[in-house]
Design a protein around this motif. Structure first.
Motif: not given
Length: 720
Positions: A245-253, A408-425
């Motif tokens: 992968s190109d990046v690990i995005l993580y948020s401890p919860s 993505v390492c998170s309990d939150v659906p970060l995939e739903w967020v649009s970082f650009n014009s479309i959801p990350l997923m």
């Protein structure tokens, strides 16, 4: 099926504590309780810089990084001694490192005394090859590894000839100026994963730049991105391995219910704290610390008062436990960064603060009236905007500009967020690992196994079905399977009506893909999820050790990894029980639409692998396959909306757009969404901004977005 490993790879085993009762876990995130002995975390943190392959002792840092990007660079195993003993023979190779605490050393020595190749032993004692406290550079292992190569070259084994050739090379120079990066390290938890990648390759920083603890997030983000750019500048020109992968995005919860400051868990603690300042300290620094967990004392008049609060007999053990939990989050992110040779960016804690809004979203998702659908879309927009606002613009820009594949390492659906014009997923290829429970997070992050399949290995499919005879959705998937009659897929269907029948069905199957076709549900943020099997709600966590879980699991059931559920979800249970990849659901799903999604996966197995082969692809991985399914499914959902909801395109126009965009998707091109926007724009006479606005207003969330790809699907390699 083959498990990939190299003759020259170093296998690194960490002997972990024995777990007598897996239910005994740390209070806030769920790591097995014996790991709260800080020596375990210290032993791993000190050894993140291990060499990953013996060839590295002959390479300058740039060449090490280059070689790692062409293949796997992590053969890490976290094993209790009992688990290690069961498979010890697998580790009787020329290059095995075993790290253990002194309390386990005698048993490890006894277990390995008959090894042909003596392992390198590292412990918190001088009785082993290396003492943990002396490990400060990957170069200290070079001479011992060289001796291991010399010994291996004298043995009559597959290792002999390659190692004789290897010995002709010159050892790397630990004083070479090539190792020096003209940058400072930071040595903070948020930067450790980034630094581990570079230092383990042999690079060194010119000094240390400390981050002052603060509730502000800007300094933390700036340092993570600075070191990310340093890493990227070190990258070779070659493309990275398809598994990386190109990046690990993580948020401890912490557990979802613990974000509620009025929960009875906190009420009990607050009643025992003697002052408002102490209660606020817990609230502001543990429960609702918005950014990067820096401890800050508010309304404190002196250093002595602050010290008294922190050393309180209740507060101190609470904060120490959370500190250790966060340390294991750093370790998990480091394992992933080392495996993928990429940055790991920690996201601020505040993205985790919205369990109640996700509960409301789930409730609204069950409504089928026009007002309910409008409220659902509005609630979705609200919660995803809240998550996005908790992210920094700098991280969003980095992800947009520098990455296409994300863990993505998170309990939150970060995939739903649009970082650009479309959801990350849809803009990126994504797999996810939930961060609670912590023991499953750590287990999956450290997972070293890479499985190699041939495309035909996926042809055997097991469908496990469990519905009552009169259930109206019972035949939905069965009827849809008629579409696949002329394919080469061999689909075996079995009905089960009890947990024992389920276990038998799984144990009788020796293939790699299982589909669960049944009802699912969960008991909220403090209870487990389940699948309805017969008349029972079966907890899938109980299958560990009882049933053979195939590496790929597809869940055609509601809320199997729910946004408003607990850590004890169906999907997490299957990963715990042995699956490598699980397709789970964020929300309750419509049976007919879920059936279509499953059929699309099976169609990709039946046809896409051949298409990729015809396009001269030699190999792919399961994450890529499901990413294609997600994009194709998104395309169908959007065109359905334009045709039947907005009445803006005809059936004939829709077919033309489908064919053009799907061809782009099947080329594994990042430009597929641009192609879709352009096709719709040309047809309707609208520019890109206008089409994007139509999508955002009318289709902020679609059925495909109810699905997620959990586990380590990138570890499943498919030869075409």
């Amino acid at each position: 099926m083959n498990i990939q490993h190299s003759l020259t790879a170093i296998r690194s085993i960490y002997i972990m504590p024995v777990v007598d009762d897996v239910r005994k876990q740390s209070a806030f995130q769920g790591f097995i309780y014996p790991l709260m002995n800080p020596m375990y975390s210290e032993s791993i943190c000190r050894t993140l810089i291990y060499p990953r392959d013996v060839c590295e002792i002959f390479m300058p840092p740039a060449e090490v990084l280059s070689s790692r990007m062409l293949g796997r660079s992590n053969n890490t195993y976290l094993l209790s001694f009992d688990s290690f003993k069961e498979i010890a023979g697998y580790f009787d190779t020329p290059f095995t490192f075993i790290t253990c605490l002194e309390e386990h050393l005698e048993k490890v020595l006894e277990c390995t005394k008959k090894f042909v190749f003596n392992p390198v032993l590292i412990s918190d004692t001088d009785k082993t090859d290396f003492n943990l406290e002396n490990i400060n550079s990957p170069y200290i292992f070079d001479e011992m590894i060289f001796e291991k190569i010399q010994f291996a070259s004298t043995q009559d084994s597959p290792y002999k000839e390659p190692f004789l050739e290897l010995l002709k090379r010159e050892l790397r120079n630990p004083q070479s100026p090539d190792r020096i990066l003209n940058e400072e390290g930071v040595h903070h938890n948020v930067t450790v994963p980034l630094e581990a990648v570079l230092v383990s390759c042999g690079y060194e920083f010119i000094g240390v730049k400390y981050i002052t603890p603060s509730l502000d997030k800007d300094n933390y983000i700036a340092e993570m991105l600075r070191l990310s750019r340093v890493m990227i500048e070190c990258y070779p020109d070659e493309h990275r391995s398809i598994t990386q992968s190109d990046v690990i995005l993580y948020s401890p919860s912490i557990y979802g219910f613990l974000y509620d400051t009025d929960h009875s868990f906190w009420s009990v603690i607050n009643r025992k704290l003697s002052s408002r300042k102490k209660r606020n300290f817990i609230k502001n620094n543990l429960i609702r610390n918005k950014n990067y967990s820096g401890i800050v004392f508010e309304d404190v008049e002196s250093h002595e008062e602050a010290q008294a609060i922190y050393q309180d007999e209740l507060i101190h053990p609470i904060m120490e436990m959370r500190r250790l939990e966060l340390r294991y989050n750093t370790i998990a992110a480091s394992f992933l960064a080392l495996t993928n040779n990429c940055p790991a960016l920690r996201l601020s804690n505040s993205i985790n603060f919205y369990p109640k809004k996700f509960k409301n979203l789930e409730t609204l998702s069950n409504r089928d009236d026009a007002k309910g659908r409008a409220l659902f879309q509005r609630a979705f927009i609200e919660v995803t905007e809240l998550i996005k606002s908790a992210l920094s613009a700098e991280i969003i820009n980095f992800v947009n500009d520098k990455t296409s594949k994300i863990i993505v390492c998170s309990d939150v659906p970060l995939e739903w967020v649009s970082f650009n014009s479309i959801p990350l997923m849809f803009s990126h290829e994504i797999s996810r690992i939930n961060t609670t429970p912590g023991n499953v997070f750590l287990q999956n992050a450290a997972l070293a196994t890479t499985i190699e399949l041939n495309s035909e290995d996926l042809n055997q499919i097991l469908i496990v079905r469990s519905f009552r005879e009169n259930d109206p959705i019972r035949e939905h998937l069965n009827q849809a399977l008629l579409q696949l009659e002329n394919t080469h897929l061999n689909i075996h269907k079995i009905d089960v009506s009890s947990e024992s029948e389920l276990v038998t069905a799984l144990n009788d199957y020796d293939g790699h893909v299982v589909i669960f076709d049944c009802h699912g549900g969960h008991g909220g943020v403090e209870s487990n999820g389940w699948l309805n099997i017969g008349n029972s709600q079966v907890d899938l966590w109980s299958l560990k050790g009882q049933a053979r879980i195939p590496m790929i699991v597809i869940l055609s059931a509601c809320s199997t990894s729910p946004v408003s559920g607990s850590h004890a979800s169906v999907a997490n249970g299957l990963l715990y029980a042995g699956a490598l990849s699980v397709i789970g659901t964020f929300l309750p799903v419509d049976s007919r639409k879920s059936t279509l999604f499953v059929i699309r996966i099976l169609l990709q197995i039946a046809y896409l692998l051949n298409i990729l082969s015809e396009k001269k692809f030699k190999v792919t991985n399961w994450r890529t396959i499901i990413s294609v399914v997600m994009k194709v499914s998104y395309l169908y959902d959007i065109l359905d909306g334009f045709e039947t909801v907005l009445n803006l395109i005809s059936s004939e126009d829709r077919k033309k757009i489908e064919n053009r965009v799907i061809n782009t998707i099947y080329s594994i091109s990042d430009q597929w969404h641009d192609c879709l926007i352009n096709e719709i724009g040309d047809l309707l006479g609208k520019n890109r901004a206008e089409v994007s606005e139509l999508l955002a207003v009318n289709f902020p969330i679609i059925e495909t977005m109810y699905y997620q790809q959990l586990g380590r699907p990138e570890n499943i390699i498919i030869n075409l």
